[in-house]
Design a protein around this motif. Structure first.
Motif, PDB file in Angstrom:
ATOM      1  N   SER A   1       0.854  -1.209   0.108  1.00 47.86           N
ATOM      2  CA  SER A   1       0.061  -0.011  -0.057  1.00 47.86           C
ATOM      3  C   SER A   1       0.795   1.162  -0.055  1.00 47.86           C
ATOM      4  CB  SER A   1      -0.830   0.193   1.358  1.00 47.86           C
ATOM      5  OG  SER A   1      -0.074   0.174   2.402  1.00 47.86           O
ATOM      6  N   GLU A   2       0.245   2.289  -0.181  1.00 46.54           N
ATOM      7  CA  GLU A   2       0.914   3.815  -0.123  1.00 46.54           C
ATOM      8  C   GLU A   2       1.837   4.041   1.126  1.00 46.54           C
ATOM      9  OE1 GLU A   2       1.891   5.987  -2.883  1.00 46.54           O
ATOM     10  OE2 GLU A   2       0.996   4.210  -3.784  1.00 46.54           O
ATOM     11  N   GLN A   3       0.958   3.641   2.216  1.00 47.15           N
ATOM     12  CA  GLN A   3       1.408   3.631   3.548  1.00 47.15           C
ATOM     13  C   GLN A   3       2.691   2.875   3.799  1.00 47.15           C
ATOM     14  OE1 GLN A   3       0.521   5.893   5.837  1.00 47.15           O
ATOM     15  NE2 GLN A   3       2.182   4.985   7.188  1.00 47.15           N
ATOM     16  N   ASP A   4       2.736   1.624   3.281  1.00 44.29           N
ATOM     17  CA  ASP A   4       3.948   0.599   3.185  1.00 44.29           C
ATOM     18  C   ASP A   4       5.161   1.386   2.616  1.00 44.29           C
ATOM     19  OD1 ASP A   4       2.364  -1.405   4.456  1.00 44.29           O
ATOM     20  OD2 ASP A   4       1.825  -2.178   2.823  1.00 44.29           O
ATOM     21  N   LEU A   5       4.822   1.875   1.744  1.00 46.52           N
ATOM     22  CA  LEU A   5       5.913   2.650   0.967  1.00 46.52           C
ATOM     23  C   LEU A   5       6.379   4.027   1.337  1.00 46.52           C
ATOM     24  CD1 LEU A   5       4.748   1.372  -2.735  1.00 46.52           C
ATOM     25  CD2 LEU A   5       6.584   0.507  -1.169  1.00 46.52           C
ATOM     26  N   LYS A   6       6.005   4.505   2.580  1.00 43.31           N
ATOM     27  CA  LYS A   6       6.294   5.722   2.980  1.00 43.31           C
ATOM     28  C   LYS A   6       7.583   6.100   3.302  1.00 43.31           C
ATOM     29  CE  LYS A   6       2.107   7.925   2.989  1.00 43.31           C
ATOM     30  NZ  LYS A   6       2.070   9.142   2.071  1.00 43.31           N
ATOM     31  N   VAL A   7       8.190   5.255   4.002  1.00 42.84           N
ATOM     32  CA  VAL A   7       9.852   5.147   4.039  1.00 42.84           C
ATOM     33  C   VAL A   7      10.506   5.839   2.697  1.00 42.84           C
ATOM     34  CG1 VAL A   7      11.953   4.369   5.080  1.00 42.84           C
ATOM     35  CG2 VAL A   7       9.821   4.120   6.095  1.00 42.84           C
ATOM     36  N   LEU A   8      10.131   4.757   1.640  1.00 42.21           N
ATOM     37  CA  LEU A   8      10.781   5.192   0.503  1.00 42.21           C
ATOM     38  C   LEU A   8      10.652   6.504  -0.016  1.00 42.21           C
ATOM     39  CD1 LEU A   8      10.475   1.606  -1.614  1.00 42.21           C
ATOM     40  CD2 LEU A   8      12.473   2.528  -0.381  1.00 42.21           C
ATOM     41  N   GLU A   9       9.093   6.973   0.061  1.00 46.01           N
ATOM     42  CA  GLU A   9       8.748   8.121  -0.516  1.00 46.01           C
ATOM     43  C   GLU A   9       9.637   9.223   0.180  1.00 46.01           C
ATOM     44  OE1 GLU A   9       4.547   8.261  -0.115  1.00 46.01           O
ATOM     45  OE2 GLU A   9       4.398   7.375  -2.080  1.00 46.01           O
ATOM     46  N   ARG A  10       9.786   9.127   1.709  1.00 49.66           N
ATOM     47  CA  ARG A  10      10.297  10.124   2.343  1.00 49.66           C
ATOM     48  C   ARG A  10      11.643  10.194   2.263  1.00 49.66           C
ATOM     49  NH1 ARG A  10       9.024   8.147   7.261  1.00 49.66           N
ATOM     50  NH2 ARG A  10      11.092   7.419   7.776  1.00 49.66           N
ATOM     51  N   SER A  11      12.491   9.116   1.967  1.00 45.25           N
ATOM     52  CA  SER A  11      13.915   9.231   1.637  1.00 45.25           C
ATOM     53  C   SER A  11      14.069  10.031   0.569  1.00 45.25           C
ATOM     54  CB  SER A  11      14.363   7.821   1.732  1.00 45.25           C
ATOM     55  OG  SER A  11      14.013   7.195   0.678  1.00 45.25           O
ATOM     56  N   ILE A  12      13.264   9.648  -0.465  1.00 46.60           N
ATOM     57  CA  ILE A  12      13.474  10.482  -1.789  1.00 46.60           C
ATOM     58  C   ILE A  12      13.344  11.632  -1.671  1.00 46.60           C
ATOM     59  CG2 ILE A  12      12.499  10.727  -4.135  1.00 46.60           C
ATOM     60  CD1 ILE A  12      12.060   7.706  -4.351  1.00 46.60           C
ATOM     61  N   ALA A  13      12.248  12.338  -0.957  1.00 41.66           N
ATOM     62  CA  ALA A  13      11.867  13.665  -0.798  1.00 41.66           C
ATOM     63  C   ALA A  13      13.276  14.402   0.101  1.00 41.66           C
ATOM     64  CB  ALA A  13      10.768  13.709   0.217  1.00 41.66           C
ATOM     65  N   GLN A  14      13.922  13.715   0.953  1.00 43.41           N
ATOM     66  CA  GLN A  14      14.971  14.048   1.645  1.00 43.41           C
ATOM     67  C   GLN A  14      16.102  14.292   0.741  1.00 43.41           C
ATOM     68  OE1 GLN A  14      15.102  11.024   4.701  1.00 43.41           O
ATOM     69  NE2 GLN A  14      13.720  12.032   6.179  1.00 43.41           N
ATOM     70  N   MET A  15      16.133  13.192  -0.126  1.00 45.66           N
ATOM     71  CA  MET A  15      17.272  13.184  -1.058  1.00 45.66           C
ATOM     72  C   MET A  15      17.133  14.670  -1.963  1.00 45.66           C
ATOM     73  SD  MET A  15      18.299   9.499  -2.169  1.00 45.66           S
ATOM     74  CE  MET A  15      16.824   8.918  -2.118  1.00 45.66           C
ATOM     75  N   ASP A  16      15.849  14.921  -2.446  1.00 49.21           N
ATOM     76  CA  ASP A  16      15.506  15.885  -3.334  1.00 49.21           C
ATOM     77  C   ASP A  16      16.144  17.354  -2.781  1.00 49.21           C
ATOM     78  OD1 ASP A  16      14.622  14.453  -5.304  1.00 49.21           O
ATOM     79  OD2 ASP A  16      12.412  14.441  -4.961  1.00 49.21           O
ATOM     80  N   GLN A  17      15.534  17.505  -1.245  1.00 47.15           N
ATOM     81  CA  GLN A  17      15.835  18.634  -0.559  1.00 47.15           C
ATOM     82  C   GLN A  17      17.573  18.606  -0.356  1.00 47.15           C
ATOM     83  OE1 GLN A  17      14.103  18.547   3.307  1.00 47.15           O
ATOM     84  NE2 GLN A  17      14.643  20.675   3.797  1.00 47.15           N
ATOM     85  N   ALA A  18      18.310  17.536  -0.117  1.00 54.99           N
ATOM     86  CA  ALA A  18      19.718  17.643   0.193  1.00 54.99           C
ATOM     87  C   ALA A  18      20.142  18.212  -1.084  1.00 54.99           C
ATOM     88  CB  ALA A  18      20.032  16.272   0.472  1.00 54.99           C
ATOM     89  N   ILE A  19      19.882  17.764  -2.276  1.00 54.59           N
ATOM     90  CA  ILE A  19      20.139  18.214  -3.592  1.00 54.59           C
ATOM     91  C   ILE A  19      20.048  19.794  -3.670  1.00 54.59           C
ATOM     92  CG2 ILE A  19      20.150  18.188  -6.222  1.00 54.59           C
ATOM     93  CD1 ILE A  19      21.503  15.853  -5.178  1.00 54.59           C
ATOM     94  N   GLU A  20      18.977  20.260  -3.528  1.00 57.19           N
ATOM     95  CA  GLU A  20      18.610  21.636  -3.484  1.00 57.19           C
ATOM     96  C   GLU A  20      19.503  22.552  -2.825  1.00 57.19           C
ATOM     97  OE1 GLU A  20      14.539  22.493  -2.490  1.00 57.19           O
ATOM     98  OE2 GLU A  20      13.855  21.088  -4.168  1.00 57.19           O
ATOM     99  N   THR A  21      19.725  21.959  -1.746  1.00 53.16           N
ATOM    100  CA  THR A  21      20.801  22.825  -0.582  1.00 53.16           C
ATOM    101  C   THR A  21      21.983  22.375  -0.902  1.00 53.16           C
ATOM    102  OG1 THR A  21      20.418  21.114   1.136  1.00 53.16           O
ATOM    103  CG2 THR A  21      19.093  22.988   0.994  1.00 53.16           C
TER     104      THR A  21
END
Length: 225
Positions: free
Chosen positions: A105-125
């Protein structure tokens, strides 16, 4: 006796943790030699847990124990990393396939989604250390979602060398924008249940990562430190 055994075990675990941290961070530099007594003094403990910790870290390829000469911190070898990445590529790609087959489910994949969001933010900064932490989280979670404990164990055994090589090359590699896109494509394939695509996208991602990492090690001769 039981209390003494627990104390020894605790000291060994602390020695493993601290020695690993010092090696990965470069505080104990590649190619340097250290007596067990020296390390014990640095860590504020006896030589026994230090020796036990060194034996464990030797099995993980971080150091070499030499009779009467203490320990030698092994260099980051491009040859070793090619072998490790060959194994990780196949095992993690299988995990990606199995994750796509699992119908999460989408909930099961939340950690993968969050890690990608964190990588995107890290690239921006351009915060490469934050990117590396989020990248490691993505790969750990991907393997966990593959639901194969033996794959998890093998990957964990190699994690220290991967972490160390990444720390060595992190600030001289290209900004990993493509890596983020690769992760996003793998997640999308898992969400859509496209098992073969998830496996192949992750496989290509790992193959490219291997060439980038090993190319830097060879170009800058970091493996000869």
């Amino acid at each position: 006796m039981k209390d003494q055994s627990s104390k020894t075990l605790s000291s060994t675990q602390r020695a493993v943790r601290e020695l690993r941290r010092m090696i990965v961070s470069g505080e104990l530099a590649a190619g340097t030699d250290h007596l067990e007594s020296e390390l014990a003094q640095t860590l504020g403990m006896s030589r026994t847990p230090v020796r036990e910790a060194a034996l464990m870290l030797e099995s993980r390829g971080l150091l070499e124990m030499r009779p009467r000469k203490g320990v030698r911190i092994l260099p980051v070898s491009s040859e070793d990393m090619r072998e490790i990445y060959d194994i990780l590529t196949e095992l993690e790609s299988l995990a990606a396939q199995r994750a796509a087959e699992a119908g999460y489910s989408e909930q099961d994949l939340k950690v993968l989604e969050r890690s990608i969001a964190q990588m995107d933010q890290a690239i921006e900064t351009e915060n490469l250390e934050a990117w590396a932490e989020a990248d490691e989280l993505f790969h750990q979670e991907l393997v966990r979602l593959g639901r194969n404990h033996r794959i998890e164990a093998i990957v964990a055994m190699m994690s220290d060398q991967v972490r160390r090589a990444r720390a060595t090359t992190l600030f001289i590699r290209p900004l990993p924008v493509q890596s983020n896109e690769d992760h996003r494509a793998v997640l999308r394939a898992i969400q859509e249940g496209k098992a073969n695509e998830a496996r192949e996208r992750h496989r290509q991602h790992r193959l490219q990562a291997k060439e980038v990492l090993c190319g830097i090690l060879e170009k800058h001769r970091l493996n000869s430190l």
